[in-house]
Write a protein that holds these residues in place. Structure first.
Motif, PDB file in Angstrom:
ATOM      1  N   SER A  72      10.299  -6.788  15.436  1.00  0.00           N
ATOM      2  CA  SER A  72      11.159  -6.153  14.439  1.00  0.00           C
ATOM      3  C   SER A  72      10.638  -4.742  14.181  1.00  0.00           C
ATOM      4  O   SER A  72       9.503  -4.406  14.544  1.00  0.00           O
ATOM      5  CB  SER A  72      11.117  -6.952  13.135  1.00  0.00           C
ATOM      6  N   ASP A 127      20.225   4.810   5.511  1.00  0.00           N
ATOM      7  CA  ASP A 127      20.963   3.740   6.194  1.00  0.00           C
ATOM      8  C   ASP A 127      21.471   4.180   7.568  1.00  0.00           C
ATOM      9  O   ASP A 127      22.244   3.468   8.208  1.00  0.00           O
ATOM     10  CB  ASP A 127      22.129   3.247   5.337  1.00  0.00           C
ATOM     11  N   LYS A 139      23.980  -2.914  18.817  1.00  0.00           N
ATOM     12  CA  LYS A 139      24.629  -4.228  18.768  1.00  0.00           C
ATOM     13  C   LYS A 139      24.786  -4.809  20.166  1.00  0.00           C
ATOM     14  O   LYS A 139      24.570  -6.010  20.387  1.00  0.00           O
ATOM     15  CB  LYS A 139      25.986  -4.111  18.078  1.00  0.00           C
ATOM     16  N   ARG A 142      21.495  -6.491  21.786  1.00  0.00           N
ATOM     17  CA  ARG A 142      20.829  -7.610  21.124  1.00  0.00           C
ATOM     18  C   ARG A 142      20.685  -8.836  22.011  1.00  0.00           C
ATOM     19  O   ARG A 142      20.125  -9.840  21.583  1.00  0.00           O
ATOM     20  CB  ARG A 142      21.572  -7.961  19.833  1.00  0.00           C
ATOM     21  N   ALA A 202      16.757  -7.031  15.580  1.00  0.00           N
ATOM     22  CA  ALA A 202      16.149  -7.007  14.246  1.00  0.00           C
ATOM     23  C   ALA A 202      16.437  -5.729  13.477  1.00  0.00           C
ATOM     24  O   ALA A 202      16.034  -5.606  12.315  1.00  0.00           O
ATOM     25  CB  ALA A 202      14.637  -7.207  14.368  1.00  0.00           C
ATOM     26  N   ASP A 204      18.131  -3.409  11.101  1.00  0.00           N
ATOM     27  CA  ASP A 204      19.031  -3.593   9.967  1.00  0.00           C
ATOM     28  C   ASP A 204      18.973  -2.328   9.106  1.00  0.00           C
ATOM     29  O   ASP A 204      17.927  -2.023   8.530  1.00  0.00           O
ATOM     30  CB  ASP A 204      18.612  -4.812   9.145  1.00  0.00           C
ATOM     31  N   GLN A 206      19.847  -1.731   6.229  1.00  0.00           N
ATOM     32  CA  GLN A 206      19.447  -1.987   4.844  1.00  0.00           C
ATOM     33  C   GLN A 206      17.930  -2.012   4.683  1.00  0.00           C
ATOM     34  O   GLN A 206      17.405  -1.671   3.620  1.00  0.00           O
ATOM     35  CB  GLN A 206      20.065  -3.301   4.351  1.00  0.00           C
ATOM     36  N   ASP A 207      17.220  -2.416   5.744  1.00  0.00           N
ATOM     37  CA  ASP A 207      15.756  -2.420   5.678  1.00  0.00           C
ATOM     38  C   ASP A 207      15.209  -1.009   5.542  1.00  0.00           C
ATOM     39  O   ASP A 207      14.299  -0.751   4.744  1.00  0.00           O
ATOM     40  CB  ASP A 207      15.166  -3.082   6.934  1.00  0.00           C
TER      41      ASP A 207
END
Length: 280
Positions: A72, A127, A139, A142, A202, A204, A206-207
């Motif tokens: 990640s 973001d 995407k 993945r 992994a 994201d 938002q992270d």
């Protein structure tokens, strides 16, 4: 090329300059290697600055990591921290580009004790992880089989250097041997494809947005060396990132795009040298 054995597996890295010089660690992004930084590191070596440039497990690395490695973004940031510890590097000038800039932000959020200052070139933040249209690429990547498809789709040089490949990230012509080296591991090594897919799976936004709420806690000096011709990470984005830190300076690099280290290596090296307070 030297290697270091970390809990996550064996990592290749390049080293430039005197071993007793100020330490700079140069962090690359997705689907490239540390070769992105070679001209910058060579210029820094001429100024007596030591550069350590790892090949991170982001899809172009020469050897796959352990099956159980955490790949990640936070896990790769931890890998960089483990590298710093293994090489006993302290008061490091940490430099990131593209996805590597996001990794630097995850790193300082986790543990900034070995970092003396931060230098960010055009990179992900908030973001925008990644910015459009690269979210579609992440995407797609993945799944390991799709990573091979992506690499195979840009196997011809004309496509590698087009907007479908690396062409939109640079101002000047790319070295076809370099870009060929970048795609070869994903074409030939299932473990590398697995690593890349785990990382992209992994990612994201938002992270990273969460990390951005704590950038103000990093009180050490920050320099933004920003190519102002970048269509993906525009200059107003750099202004926003500068304002998120309490002690940050923005330096525009005229005409450079995302891979500013390829477009203007001497100016990037000069900016890093100034951040390190090393005279010309």
């Amino acid at each position: 090329m030297p290697t270091v054995d970390l809990p996550q597996g064996r990592v290749h890295y390049r080293e430039f300059g005197p071993t007793d010089g100020p330490a700079v660690v140069l962090v690359h992004g997705l689907l490239v290697t540390g070769e992105l930084w070679t001209q910058v590191a060579e210029a820094l070596a001429g100024a007596g600055i030591r550069s350590v440039v790892p090949d991170l497990p982001l899809g172009a690395h020469p050897i796959a990591l352990n099956d159980d490695a955490d790949l990640s973004p936070r896990g790769v940031a931890r890998l960089i921290l483990d590298l710093l510890a293994a090489l006993d590097l302290t008061h490091v000038t940490l430099v990131g580009n593209d996805t590597g800039g996001a990794l630097c932000q995850f790193l300082i959020d986790a543990d900034a004790s070995r970092i003396g200052r931060l230098v960010l070139t055009n990179c992900d933040a908030f973001d925008q992880f990644p910015p459009p249209p690269f979210g579609l690429l992440v995407k797609l990547g993945r799944r390991a089989g799709r990573v091979r498809f992506m690499a195979n789709s840009i196997r011809p040089k004309a496509l590698r250097h087009s907007m479908l490949g690396y062409g939109g990230l640079v101002r000047d012509k790319l070295d076809p041997e370099l870009t060929r080296r970048w795609i070869t591991p994903a074409l030939t090594d299932a473990g590398v494809r697995r690593d890349a897919a785990r990382f992209m799976g992994a990612v994201d936004p938002q992270d990273l947005l969460d990390v951005s709420t704590r950038l103000g806690e990093f009180t050490k000096p920050v320099t933004l060396l920003w190519g102002n011709a970048d269509r993906f990470f525009k200059l107003d984005f750099a202004h926003r990132l500068r304002d998120a830190f309490p002690d940050a300076t923005l330096v525009e690099i005229e005409g450079a795009k995302t891979f500013v280290a390829l477009d203007e290596p001497q100016r990037v090296a000069a900016g890093i040298r100034a951040a390190c307070d090393v005279p010309r």
